[in-house]
Design a protein around this motif. Structure first.
Motif, PDB file in Angstrom:
ATOM      1  N   SER A  29       0.752  -1.476  -0.043  1.00  0.00           N
ATOM      2  CA  SER A  29      -0.026  -0.192  -0.042  1.00  0.00           C
ATOM      3  C   SER A  29       0.885   1.293  -0.074  1.00  0.00           C
ATOM      4  CB  SER A  29      -0.909   0.007   1.064  1.00  0.00           C
ATOM      5  OG  SER A  29      -1.694  -1.078   1.129  1.00  0.00           O
ATOM      6  N   GLN A  50      -1.711   4.766   2.811  1.00  0.00           N
ATOM      7  CA  GLN A  50      -2.573   3.609   2.492  1.00  0.00           C
ATOM      8  C   GLN A  50      -3.737   3.980   1.740  1.00  0.00           C
ATOM      9  OE1 GLN A  50      -1.220   2.963   6.042  1.00  0.00           O
ATOM     10  NE2 GLN A  50       0.075   1.284   5.490  1.00  0.00           N
ATOM     11  N   ASP A  53      -6.372   1.360   0.449  1.00  0.00           N
ATOM     12  CA  ASP A  53      -6.897   0.603   1.664  1.00  0.00           C
ATOM     13  C   ASP A  53      -8.286   1.430   1.956  1.00  0.00           C
ATOM     14  OD1 ASP A  53      -4.941  -1.081   1.359  1.00  0.00           O
ATOM     15  OD2 ASP A  53      -4.069  -0.393   3.317  1.00  0.00           O
ATOM     16  N   GLY A  62      -4.011  -1.505   9.312  1.00  0.00           N
ATOM     17  CA  GLY A  62      -2.843  -1.495   8.327  1.00  0.00           C
ATOM     18  C   GLY A  62      -2.692  -2.746   7.500  1.00  0.00           C
ATOM     19  N   ILE A  63      -3.903  -3.331   7.383  1.00  0.00           N
ATOM     20  CA  ILE A  63      -3.700  -4.473   6.685  1.00  0.00           C
ATOM     21  C   ILE A  63      -4.517  -4.307   5.124  1.00  0.00           C
ATOM     22  CG2 ILE A  63      -3.176  -6.185   8.128  1.00  0.00           C
ATOM     23  CD1 ILE A  63      -6.044  -7.319   8.000  1.00  0.00           C
ATOM     24  N   THR A  64      -4.321  -5.087   4.036  1.00  0.00           N
ATOM     25  CA  THR A  64      -5.162  -4.739   2.799  1.00  0.00           C
ATOM     26  C   THR A  64      -6.038  -5.831   2.690  1.00  0.00           C
ATOM     27  OG1 THR A  64      -3.319  -3.572   1.875  1.00  0.00           O
ATOM     28  CG2 THR A  64      -4.935  -4.454   0.368  1.00  0.00           C
TER      29      THR A  64
HETATM   30 MG    MG Z   1      -1.544  -2.475   2.952  1.00  0.00          MG
END
Ligand code: MG
Ligand code: GDP
Length: 614
Positions: A29, A50, A53, A62-64
């Protein structure tokens, strides 16, 4: 033959479609953010990190989770290029979506964190990309970090890909070092899309879909042939669903309307449809009046199969609240499945927790995400029971295979055999942690396959194992055994017959369906004991002794007793007069937290929660 307007060779020449494959957290990201800045795709004042996202949840964690495509313009050697980037989800549960987005592009950036090196997801996604014949551009990221091991990671990647080390680019997605060079290499190395001129009818691959309150179901597509434009009727080849095109356009990353989508392009088709069934990822879209032939349907359509099941209940006290929360939950789940058709939902009820839903997910992360979204987007207090996998039995009465969605449905008397899903497990670990990792692997019913070296210090261990053994705490154990260094990926490979039994729990002789579990025969006694000890811990003492039993097919495999309360107000009442005893108990209960009365034993719903909760 009807006239078609294929994309002209010249404009095709300036299109590049690509994606980024990486293990979670390696900087996909962030790299995409830099691309957006360089191509001035997003106004500075709107830019935040990001950017692709889109879900709040993604921004926060913080994750896609869900890929968000974007189109960028870039000028190189005096020519204008259109770059279409698809951000792929980096987690195992979404492998199917990763492979769909890979099929929609010609090339992939392979991004590896310089402080972590190659991890399990890097490898599994790389293999997917290779099987789609994509051009791979290897990039080491985070070279700005003091603990970056850039040279070592370059060697790792070069070995894995079988290319020279000078092929591997080094960037910092954070400070932008070398990022523009990556954009240029994309243009140089990734081929422009090609069009099969023998196919004249329009043809597009659906690689994702989402629901929009105004535009209905929106299909994200890669066009292979012909053009798609507004007001034309189209048909989804596999589902047979027909719909008019409400609007077509591209991703900026917001939806931007456009006159037509032509061969080679990536964009969206809005359908106006109100339900997502029938619009499936991997399906092929064509023009209703000018259809492609059945053998021209694009490859790789797969119905995602939920494999991990858990019950979800509203967490509320009192009949009235229960019922209104149940309706809110029902509504929320209906809305979520509009966006994500891979979630399975079925109404259920439990002895103590009331009405709820049996839900199926692609994997554990998928489950976590759905639960988070329910809590966050619908402000729901919910209880999620410990997950189990899908099983398959052969019903000896009908000689047909049936799926078992919840453990109590398994009746060994009618099942000629029972099968469970098996996965191929790939674990990447530093050599130093091998011993600890093997110990964790000893704890599951795995079958060792092989070990190979990624470099001197990094091993790839391959196992086959039941999915049921992976979905509980395996991942956490693996992480703590390796101080967080080992990583894991898995793929469901097949169904295998196992020696599985149904373990029932009886409290004071009464069977509680929601405590039933499907377990390996050899582990039945141990699992039974563990559950009873947990019950013993949580169940409040009563005014009489309670026997807890774990049984398999009517045979008791474990037993525990909960002694009667010392200060027994009913102590003087010997013998059978239970109703008087009960009256005293009722009195005693007054002022206490409300408990569910079940048969002879009072079990607070909190005990059900403690035992069933994951
Ligand atoms: Mg990400
Ligand atoms: P993704 O999960 O692959 O999308 O990874 P993200 O782009 O969300 O990045 C994960 C974390 O690494 C974030 O905290 C980023 O700020 C950080 N990060 C990404 N690229 C770099 C980099 O080049 N240098 C440094 N120091 N941190 C980075």
């Amino acid at each position: 033959m009807p006239p078609t307007s294929q994309n002209t060779g010249d404009s095709l020449r300036h299109i590049r479609n690509f994606c980024i494959i990486a293990h979670i957290d390696h900087g996909k990201s962030t790299l995409a953010d830099r691309f957006l800045e360089i191509t001035a795709q997003v106004e500075k004042r709107k830019m935040h990190s990001q950017f692709l996202d889109m879900m709040d949840l993604e921004q926060e964690k913080g994750i896609t989770i869900k890929m968000q495509p974007v189109q960028m313009a870039y000028r190189y050697h005096g020519e204008h290029y259109t770059l279409n980037l698809i951000d792929t989800p980096g987690h195992i549960d979404f492998n199917y979506e990763v492979s769909r987005s890979l099929a929609a592009v010609e090339g992939a950036l392979l991004l590896v964190d310089a402080t972590k090196g190659i991890q399990a997801q890097t490898i599994s996604n790389l293999y997917l990309a290779m099987s789609e014949d994509l051009v791979i551009i290897p990039v080491v990221n985070k070279i700005d970090l003091p603990n970056a091991q850039t040279a070592m990671v370059r060697t790792q990647i070069a070995t894995l890909l079988g290319v020279g080390e000078d092929e591997i680019m080094e960037v910092s997605a954070k400070d932008g070092t070398n990022v523009e060079a990556v954009l240029q290499r994309i243009i140089e190395r990734i081929p422009a899309p090609q069009v099969d001129e023998t196919i004249t009818a329009p043809r597009a691959l659906i690689f994702d879909s989402k629901f929009d309150a105004f535009k209905g179901v929106i299909a994200y597509v890669r066009v292979y042939n012909g053009t798609f434009s507004r007001d034309n009727p189209m048909v989804f080849m596999r589902s047979g669903l027909k719909s008019d095109i409400l609007e077509v356009g591209f991703f900026s990353p917001e939806l931007r309307e456009k006159k037509e989508l032509a061969a080679g392009e990536i964009g969206y088709v809005a359908t106006g449809l109100k339900q997502i069934e029938g619009v499936k990822i991997g399906d092929t879209l064509t023009d209703f009046r000018d259809q492609i032939l059945p053998d021209q349907v694009l490859a790789g359509y797969k119905e995602p199969q939920p494999m991990v099941f858990a019950n979800i209940f509203p967490q509320s006290e009192g009949e009235e609240r229960q019922s209104s929360d149940f309706n809110v939950l029902k509504d929320a789940l209906a809305k979520l499945t509009l966006n994500d058709s891979s979630i399975f939902v079925e109404q259920t009820s439990s002895e103590a927790l009331g009405r709820g839903f049996r839900c199926g997910f692609l994997g554990m992360l998928h489950l976590d995400i759905v639960v988070e979204r329910l809590k966050r987007e619908y402000q729901l207090e919910i209880v999620v029971t410990s997950p189990s996998v899908l099983y398959k039995i052969l019903d000896r009465r009908t000689n047909t295979e049936e799926l078992i969605y919840s453990p109590f449905e398994y009746d060994p008397n009618i099942a000629a055999y029972i099968q469970e899903p098996y996965v191929r497990l790939e674990i990447v670990t530093p050599k130093a942690y091998l011993g600890f990792v093997m110990k964790v692997l000893d704890g599951i019913r795995g079958i060792y396959q092989n070990t190979s070296y990624l470099d001197e210090d990094t091993l790839v261990i391959v196992y086959e194992a039941p999915l049921a053994d992976i979905i509980t705490d395996f991942y956490d154990k693996l992480k703590s055994a390796s101080s967080g260094y080992a990583s894991l990926s898995y793929d469901i490979i097949d169904w295998r017959t196992s020696d599985l039994v149904r373990l029932d729990i009886l409290i004071a002789g009464e069977l509680f369906e929601s405590f039933s579990q499907i377990v390996p025969q050899q582990k039945a006694a141990a699992r039974g004991r563990a559950t009873l000890l947990k019950l013993k811990e949580f169940l409040p003492r009563q005014w009489f002794q309670i026997t807890l039993q774990a049984a398999v097919g009517g045979k008791v495999v474990a037993r525990e007793d909960i002694g009667a309360l010392r200060k027994d107000v009913t102590g003087y009442l010997y013998g059978g007069d239970y109703s008087r005893k009960r009256k005293l108990l009722e009195k005693q209960k007054k002022g206490k937290k409300k408990m569910k009365s079940l048969g002879r034993v009072h079990i607070p719903s909190s005990v059900f929660l403690d035992i069933l909760k994951k």
